[in-house]
Design a protein around this motif. Structure first.
Motif: not given
Length: 222
Positions: A1, A105-107, A134, A137, A142-146, A178
């Motif tokens: 995140m 923000s996820h991951g 979401r 993520a 994948v380590t992050g998705s925002h 991403l």
């Protein structure tokens, strides 16, 4: 995140003769200066993975809140650029800078590569676009998705640092970031058709960047 509820997202190129100065200034002064501002938590600098990524650089500052980006500490710094900042700015090209709130923000952490996806949208698309972010993520490696939405008024304020800078163009509107371990993990994610179906408006501008430098909270003095 992401490390905060807001970000400064900057896309820019550099004139060929300015690359050496840009690296020295950004690593030795500029990023530590920015991350030294109260409420700034982390700075990251990326460079395009190949010549097809334009502009060549992407810089991301992760910040506590939008109030920090509209506060006096940051404004004072923007209105008192160092001599090195003025000199480096003369070599910047095709700059787009947005002060943005983080919608989603996820991951679990920072990735070695980042895809940036810029587009326009209406506020009514926020829920559908956040759902896509979401879902992304959860993709392999994948380590992050925002998802970020820039504040047009805040992004467009003309400060001393921006004055007489012909390279500065329109700020971004909406953007998705991403992060992953490798570029191949990002390639199949969020095609244009999925974004447009969720309410995004084109043109959709994409770039894939590799992480060059990361700086967390630091003290700084001129």
């Amino acid at each position: 995140m992401l490390a905060g509820e807001a970000v400064v997202a900057i896309w820019n190129g550099v004139a060929e003769e300015g690359w050496a100065m840009n690296y020295a200034w950004h690593i030795q002064e500029h990023m530590s200066e920015r991350v030294g501002i109260l409420g700034f938590n982390r700075g990251r600098r990326f460079r395009g993975i190949d010549a097809t990524t334009h502009p060549a650089l992407f810089t991301l500052y992760e910040v506590d809140t939008m109030q920090v980006l509209q506060g006096q500490d940051y404004t004072n710094r923007l209105n008192a650029p160092t001599p090195w900042t003025r000199a480096a700015g003369k070599h910047s090209r095709d700059t787009s800078r947005g002060l943005a709130r983080v919608v989603a923000s996820h991951g679990p952490g920072v990735g070695g590569v980042m895809a940036t996806i810029r587009f326009d949208a209406d506020a009514s698309a926020e829920t559908a676009l956040a759902a896509l972010v979401r879902e992304a993520a959860g993709a392999p490696r994948v380590t992050g998705s925002h998802l970020g939405v820039a504040d047009a008024a805040a992004s467009g304020v003309v400060t001393e640092e921006k004055r007489n800078r012909p390279d500065i163009g329109a700020p971004p509107g909406w953007f998705i970031l991403l992060e992953a371990t490798d570029a191949e993990a990002l390639a199949p994610l969020l095609p244009d058709a999925a974004l447009l179906a969720a309410g995004a408006r084109g043109p959709v501008r994409r770039g894939v960047y590799r992480l060059e430098y990361l700086r967390t909270k630091t003290a700084w003095a001129p």
